[in-house]
Design an enzyme around this catalytic site. Structure first.
Site, PDB file in Angstrom:
ATOM      1  N   TYR A 127     -12.487  -3.324  -3.048  1.00 51.65           N
ATOM      2  CA  TYR A 127     -12.963  -3.272  -1.718  1.00 51.65           C
ATOM      3  C   TYR A 127     -14.600  -3.366  -1.938  1.00 51.65           C
ATOM      4  CZ  TYR A 127      -8.514  -2.530   0.412  1.00 51.65           C
ATOM      5  OH  TYR A 127      -7.073  -2.657   1.107  1.00 51.65           O
TER       6      TYR A 127
ATOM      7  N   HIS B 208      -1.957  -5.328   1.355  1.00 53.07           N
ATOM      8  CA  HIS B 208      -3.085  -6.012   1.282  1.00 53.07           C
ATOM      9  C   HIS B 208      -2.771  -7.349   0.798  1.00 53.07           C
ATOM     10  CE1 HIS B 208      -6.971  -7.305  -0.480  1.00 53.07           C
ATOM     11  NE2 HIS B 208      -6.339  -7.561  -1.640  1.00 53.07           N
TER      12      HIS B 208
ATOM     13  N   GLU C  34      -8.956 -10.012  -8.100  1.00 49.42           N
ATOM     14  CA  GLU C  34      -8.034  -8.904  -7.974  1.00 49.42           C
ATOM     15  C   GLU C  34      -6.896  -8.864  -8.980  1.00 49.42           C
ATOM     16  OE1 GLU C  34      -7.175  -9.489  -3.953  1.00 49.42           O
ATOM     17  OE2 GLU C  34      -9.116  -9.076  -3.138  1.00 49.42           O
TER      18      GLU C  34
ATOM     19  N   LYS D 129       0.944  -1.269  -0.084  1.00 49.21           N
ATOM     20  CA  LYS D 129       0.133  -0.084   0.036  1.00 49.21           C
ATOM     21  C   LYS D 129       0.882   1.271  -0.002  1.00 49.21           C
ATOM     22  CE  LYS D 129      -3.742  -2.219   2.546  1.00 49.21           C
ATOM     23  NZ  LYS D 129      -4.622  -2.222   3.853  1.00 49.21           N
TER      24      LYS D 129
ATOM     25  N   ASN E 237      -1.661  -0.077   7.111  1.00 49.60           N
ATOM     26  CA  ASN E 237      -1.235  -1.295   7.576  1.00 49.60           C
ATOM     27  C   ASN E 237      -0.159  -2.063   6.495  1.00 49.60           C
ATOM     28  OD1 ASN E 237      -3.214  -2.119   5.669  1.00 49.60           O
ATOM     29  ND2 ASN E 237      -4.540  -2.870   7.512  1.00 49.60           N
TER      30      ASN E 237
HETATM   31  P1  IDP Z   1      -7.668  -6.914   5.817  1.00 45.28           P
HETATM   32  O1  IDP Z   1      -6.809  -5.898   4.925  1.00 45.28           O
HETATM   33  O2  IDP Z   1      -6.909  -7.247   7.060  1.00 45.28           O
HETATM   34  O3  IDP Z   1      -8.330  -8.170   5.014  1.00 45.28           O
HETATM   35  P2  IDP Z   1     -10.496  -5.766   5.865  1.00 45.28           P
HETATM   36  O4  IDP Z   1     -11.166  -6.094   7.089  1.00 45.28           O
HETATM   37  O5  IDP Z   1     -10.587  -6.518   4.505  1.00 45.28           O
HETATM   38  O6  IDP Z   1      -8.849  -6.313   6.474  1.00 45.28           O
HETATM   39  O7  IDP Z   1     -10.248  -4.392   5.439  1.00 45.28           O
HETATM   40  C1  IDP Z   1      -9.556  -3.852   4.309  1.00 45.28           C
HETATM   41  C2  IDP Z   1      -8.643  -2.662   4.716  1.00 45.28           C
HETATM   42  O8  IDP Z   1      -9.660  -1.660   5.095  1.00 45.28           O
HETATM   43  C3  IDP Z   1      -7.907  -2.946   5.880  1.00 45.28           C
HETATM   44  O9  IDP Z   1      -6.608  -3.315   5.556  1.00 45.28           O
HETATM   45  C4  IDP Z   1      -7.428  -1.180   6.201  1.00 45.28           C
HETATM   46  O10 IDP Z   1      -6.829  -0.852   5.463  1.00 45.28           O
HETATM   47  C5  IDP Z   1      -9.137  -0.902   5.979  1.00 45.28           C
HETATM   48  N1  IDP Z   1     -10.063  -0.827   7.107  1.00 45.28           N
HETATM   49  C6  IDP Z   1     -10.501  -1.977   7.770  1.00 45.28           C
HETATM   50  N2  IDP Z   1     -11.253  -1.557   8.876  1.00 45.28           N
HETATM   51  C7  IDP Z   1     -11.029  -0.137   8.964  1.00 45.28           C
HETATM   52  C8  IDP Z   1     -11.556   0.767   9.785  1.00 45.28           C
HETATM   53  O11 IDP Z   1     -12.650   0.438  10.872  1.00 45.28           O
HETATM   54  N3  IDP Z   1     -11.177   2.019   9.584  1.00 45.28           N
HETATM   55  C9  IDP Z   1     -10.542   2.532   8.632  1.00 45.28           C
HETATM   56  N4  IDP Z   1     -10.001   1.839   7.810  1.00 45.28           N
HETATM   57  C10 IDP Z   1     -10.061   0.274   7.795  1.00 45.28           C
HETATM   58 MG    MG Z   2      -9.539  -8.295   3.546  1.00 43.08          MG
END
Ligand code: IDP
Ligand code: MG
Length: 144
Positions: free
Chosen positions: A51, A121, A132, A11, A118
């Site tokens: 997403y 992805h 994807e 990212k 984080n």
């Molecule tokens: P993952 O990346 O661990 O699979 P997902 O729940 O699929 O997590 O969410 C996708 C991405 O969306 C996360 O990696 C993060 O960057 C963002 N995200 C997830 N939850 C939140 C939130 O509560 N607030 C802001 N961004 C979020």
């Molecule tokens: Mg995810």
């Protein structure tokens, strides 16, 4: 043997902080095979597909801001159970509590913004991985 594929994104925070090599190193060191790699820029249109399960969430606009904040790297890795393996290397979504030893646990933190920055992805199932891959590598594949 039916080798599985995964799409990973480094990212914009990972690219900006010069962690591209470190993230790729960890996945390669685990033993997975790099099949393809490119730099890319996310657009709101691509992100709405990538997403699609999150577009209705209240925090979705912060995801778009974050993911369009700079260039990213898209890569395809292959190997038996690569999705399970790379998601284990990536760690939990929240970088503050992601386990030490994981990419997110070691390399990411909460910077006080609305977005969850984080670093990586990683596709969560074979169907999403192929969706994807088609999304992020469509142009590259068309040129071959
Ligand atoms: P993952 O990346 O661990 O699979 P997902 O729940 O699929 O997590 O969410 C996708 C991405 O969306 C996360 O990696 C993060 O960057 C963002 N995200 C997830 N939850 C939140 C939130 O509560 N607030 C802001 N961004 C979020
Ligand atoms: Mg995810």
């Amino acid at each position: 043997m039916n080798s599985e594929r995964i799409l990973i994104l480094i990212k914009p925070d990972g690219v900006r902080r010069n962690l591209t090599g470190e993230v790729l190193r960890r996945i390669e060191a685990k033993g997975y095979t790099l099949e393809n790699i490119r730099m890319a820029e996310a657009t709101p249109q691509i992100l709405a597909e990538h997403y699609s399960e999150l577009v209705d969430k209240s925090f979705y606009p912060s995801i778009v801001d974050y993911m369009t904040s700079g260039p990213l790297v898209a890569a395809i890795f292959t190997g038996q159970r690569v999705i399970e393996g790379v998601r284990s290397l990536a760690g939990a979504t929240d970088p503050t509590t992601a386990a030490p030893g994981t990419i997110r646990g070691d390399l990411a933190r909460d910077w006080g913004s609305d977005s969850v920055e984080n670093i990586i992805h990683a596709s969560d199932c074979p169907e999403n991985a192929e969706k994807e891959i088609a999304l992020w590598f469509a142009k590259v594949q068309a040129q071959r």
